[in-house]
Scaffold this active site. Structure first.
Site, mmCIF file in Angstrom:
data_model
loop_
_atom_site.group_PDB
_atom_site.id
_atom_site.type_symbol
_atom_site.label_atom_id
_atom_site.label_comp_id
_atom_site.label_asym_id
_atom_site.label_seq_id
_atom_site.Cartn_x
_atom_site.Cartn_y
_atom_site.Cartn_z
ATOM 1 N N GLY A 17 117.093 -54.413 -3.538
ATOM 2 C CA GLY A 17 115.747 -53.678 -3.079
ATOM 3 C C GLY A 17 115.525 -53.962 -1.523
ATOM 4 O O GLY A 17 115.737 -54.807 -1.060
ATOM 5 N N CYS A 18 114.496 -53.114 -1.064
ATOM 6 C CA CYS A 18 114.150 -52.979 0.364
ATOM 7 C C CYS A 18 113.440 -54.456 0.557
ATOM 8 O O CYS A 18 113.712 -55.398 1.378
ATOM 9 C CB CYS A 18 113.404 -51.928 0.720
ATOM 10 S SG CYS A 18 112.141 -51.703 -0.354
ATOM 11 N N TYR A 19 112.259 -54.800 -0.281
ATOM 12 C CA TYR A 19 111.451 -55.867 0.044
ATOM 13 C C TYR A 19 112.557 -57.271 -0.131
ATOM 14 O O TYR A 19 112.392 -58.038 0.414
ATOM 15 C CB TYR A 19 110.239 -55.942 -1.006
ATOM 16 C CG TYR A 19 109.169 -55.036 -0.677
ATOM 17 C CD1 TYR A 19 108.619 -55.343 0.729
ATOM 18 C CD2 TYR A 19 108.744 -54.181 -1.552
ATOM 19 C CE1 TYR A 19 107.415 -54.416 1.201
ATOM 20 C CE2 TYR A 19 107.642 -53.336 -1.194
ATOM 21 C CZ TYR A 19 106.872 -53.591 0.078
ATOM 22 O OH TYR A 19 105.993 -52.739 0.339
#
Lengths: 351, 351, 351, 351
Positions: free
Chosen positions: C154-156
């Site tokens: 995921g991005c985070y």
């Protein structure tokens, strides 16, 4: 909420941006009280649930759209609904004896045929169309005074017409040469969701839309034709600008004869004399949209080009205030015979 | 950095936005190497100190502005300096035998008198003015090929002229009726600091500026006059839009005779045939600035209004790419006899 | 499109932001060709109809989601679909003999129970979960090499874990004291429309959301626990920032013993040695999100506070690139045994 | 301007953002009149020349900084000047018998040594420091009442302390574990120009700055130490967000014992009972900055995480209003014994 001398206000469509701005401004008005916030979709919920910035300020539950109920709670109703809704609703409210100020486009065009062509909707009944006074406050304020039904102008027409009417009426510009390049912030599209208002699509983007097809074109032409005394058609382009509030109309026309910037400034200052909400700027100064942010002002500036014989007129408003809720309240003030500035003397918020 | 077959590139003014964009794009060019990044103010500092996004990508120290040094390190020089600087510098670089592509306005106007009136600066020497080829790549590409000195067009003129030239040249629109309403993102103002580019002043604001006074007006008129075969003067307004990149020119003119949108599309597609960086959009589609973000494309769309007899032409570019660094590299490619797209086939970045 | 030596790529969910970014980047990759862009909702339409910036760049029609068709056209498939879709689809593609890189969250959590609690969806079958390699390229690159099924982070988690793993693994910070304050641009929410991404609601606004409830929390904790060698739980807050691209994780933890900023810099530079996409900044310099805009870089900076005994770690990425499409391509490169930077060495776009 | 019952107000530094916001708000205050707008740099010019949004609203010329002149025109003076200026000026105004509310940082720190270390400037004389009451209205309102000299809190400390004081005072959180991650819009940097506030550098960017070094840290710690009854040091990070107005403090701390969100809400509502400008949100609702835009509200929300034993507190203000001009007027109201809400009951402007 029990001061019975105050005018009781109902707001239909209070969950849209026009509606919540009516609330913000009316809360500061000394002679009215908001007695009913009305929504077809969210009746029963506290107003501040959908607008948390109104927490502890206006928390009353939303009323349904029920003419009898509205009649029992309000003296004057603002209808800030999507196009087509007030076509049906406004006549019922008027028949119930209420004063009505309609912020939608339904009653702006005198010609039913023109309305149906541009809006692609059934026009209101002719009898009610004739009752509707077009509330461009600084131009038709005398007709507004004493009326019971106001059709509030569109945001683009307000900025555009306040910038063009004095010159057209005076015959200083050739109406056949008018080009209007208008730009708006995104709030003008309303609170409904669509890809066209998605942040990632709008941010850092500039877009032209509805070129030659915007439903505000016939509204602008209707007024220009009336003021020019003959039929006027115009080129009108709308652009979406990555900002929330603000409209700028940049307008171009050929000058009849020789007129300087000083001449235009003098003409407009005379035309708008005594009207607080139009500020005609000094020579060499053109207004920016942020200079009217959150306020009911319309600021106008001029540039005359001797090389081309054209004048450039820049007119700016906050689309949610002077272009919607603010002018509607101004019209209410005029209808009631009050000072037109009541509840509206907020300085623009800057920066 | 020792591939001696590659063309060696120097960039004067590499700390401005045009300069850093030249770096970004040239890093992807297969036939060149950046051998000298040059700055009058920051010589000696690593390039990436002023531009941390270039950390570990281009960290070499900035060279001073020294013609001998430049000559020893580069074959071709891009000068991306403030107006007035290349008036002095470009002749020296040319005399030293270097190829020069100037991104400033100094050499764009053929008439020294016109330059001095609009720029309020001393014009370059006539001999060098005559050498300078105006590098509007898709219009004057044949002149660019083989030239050793290019004056790269301004950002507004690029968007505007690519949108007007085919119609003006074909005689399809009346040049006397052209109105140009142009809008730019803030990076067009450069990296210098001033209240006019302060975030809090620009954000959520839209502003017209330099109306009828912008120094790009004579540049636009010079080309339109050449293409029309007679003198053309135009109305040209610039607006500052709260976004970083992007220019849109919205252009209006009366049509000679009867032409449809399909006609305009066909005319422009023929004019730009084989040129990858101009994309003429399909009927009914108008381009938005974000659709060319970070790329060298110029996208053009049309709306014809039978009611008024006018055409509206929308042309968009990324001001830092097609309006500056990208077109400069395109001109380098043309000068060198290479495919004009080398180093430039980056898709726009979206969203 | 007929170079049969090139790896043939299919992209499922190509109309989302992750999908279109895969297209942008893969177009510059020397060893692949995009042979199928796939969409469940828009099959049959030209790709550029939904993304006009791709006009004349990628105009082929969208294919439907049909495993047989995909198998006939592609060797490797990126699935950039909403959560829950690849749970079903990825196994079918794998069974058909395709390589799969999944950008959704479905296969990131090893524990089916944890997945179902945080995602409120049925977890994928255990057999396929076990096949999925978690593709945090700089940490688990060796496992990625040779795998046929990658679950892309995921991005985070990407921004957060690249900023925490070296210190946690080295035991330099106390895992129980980690506080992660993360901020994201709006594109992270995808292209779907909702009031939460309406421009007028997001612009000039900063908002915390899903505090302690974000589905990326277990993903972060799974990796931190693995690297720390014991269970780690963390405080993780996400904020929506009025910008399109970019994630910053601001991370706080108590230091075990006494460590200076120089120590942290040295530790991280050693950990990431030879990995081009992590740039550990010099002492005193903290990275900003725009410094990685449009690129695959993750930039990291440190501030040590002797007064409190805590370190502040700032890690930034472009959420659409290193946080999605870029890292996915980096994983493809690693899977194929290629240089991990192929197709990805774009300098950040600035300004 | 001749209503002698009204309190006469002078504003030193009226050309900054704090100054012009004082003007906007004071124009709506029923018991005061602005009799002097004062500027060291622009004396003699009409106020609206520098702030065109005030055209026809406040056009009076700017007065020079002249204590005798100020004394003749005003009863109370707001000093909204850069750090260091009021160190000299405020004592003179006080000695002249004027009431003074200082919006700068000069008089906020009780310890001259601490001031000089963090501000790198000479501290004010001790005698005047002792006179200065720290005007965090909802916490120290009783000390403000009747005082003649107020040191108005900083923007970050206001958001942070209103969010922390009740919990620290009650002993519900461990002061040693507090981490403050603060974010601000750009107007907090003032109207001065620099590369750091250039639109093209700030837009679409998120940046951490002055980590562990911000001059608001000792101000926050001074109050927390007083309320905790022992010395407190904190980790405090500031971020620049691409928006004009708004501050959010996201605060993290370990809970002493077991407390639910309902517990925190009840504690804070009791602490702030009767104070209109602090709105403690309902369970599950976290405030966003736009929900206080243009208003004097501070909105606070909570998230308790049983997994980690920490509470996350989100506190938002408009930095120019509650973080500067609005709280200054609130303090004036308290000094004068008036209702603290006079001139300040503006609903937030939304959208």
């Amino acid at each position: 909420m029990t001061n019975h001398q105050k005018l009781r206000i109902g707001i239909v469509g209070s969950t849209g941006y026009g509606g919540v701005e009516l609330v913000r401004l009316l809360l500061t008005h000394p002679l009215v009280e908001i007695t009913s916030v009305i929504s077809s979709s969210s009746a029963g919920e506290p107003f501040s649930d959908g607008y948390p910035h109104m927490t502890e300020i206006l928390s009353q539950p939303l009323d349904p759209v029920d003419v009898e109920l509205i009649k029992s709670k309000a003296d004057l109703v603002f209808t800030a609904t999507p196009a087509g809704v007030s076509t049906e609703l406004a006549p019922k409210l008027l028949d119930a004896g209420l004063k009505v100020i309609d912020l939608a486009g339904d009653f702006r065009l005198q010609s039913r045929e023109t309305y149906e062509r541009w809006y692609q909707k059934k026009a209101p009944e002719a009898a009610y169309l004739q009752k509707a006074v077009y509330g461009l406050s600084e131009v038709y304020g005398e007709e507004v005074a004493g009326a019971s039904f106001i059709s509030n102008p569109g945001c683009y027409p307000t900025a555009t017409l306040l910038g063009l009417v004095p010159a057209v009426k005076a015959g200083w510009i050739d109406p056949d040469t008018i080009v209007i390049d208008a730009k708006s912030g995104v709030s003008g599209a309303g609170r409904g969701v669509s890809l066209g208002v998605h942040y990632s699509e709008v941010n850092e983007n500039l877009k032209a839309y509805k070129v030659n097809k915007h439903q505000h074109i016939p509204e602008i032409e209707q007024v220009l034709s009336r003021e020019a005394g003959r039929e006027v058609v115009t080129t009108f382009t709308t652009h979406l600008v990555p900002m929330t509030r603000g409209i700028m109309s940049s307008m171009y026309a050929e000058i009849n004869g020789t007129r300087t910037e000083e001449d235009f400034i003098a003409l407009y200052r005379e035309y708008y004399e005594g009207r607080k909400f139009v500020r005609v700027r000094n020579k060499g100064i053109l207004p920016a949209t942020k200079e009217v942010y959150g306020s009911n002002y319309c600021d106008i500036g001029f540039a005359v080009d001797a090389r081309t014989g054209r004048v450039t007129i820049i007119s700016v408003i906050d689309n949610v205030v002077k272009g919607a809720a603010g002018q509607a309240i101004q019209n209410m003030n005029l209808m009631m015979g009050w000072d037109e500035t009541l509840g509206l003397m907020h300085a623009p918020i800057y920066p």
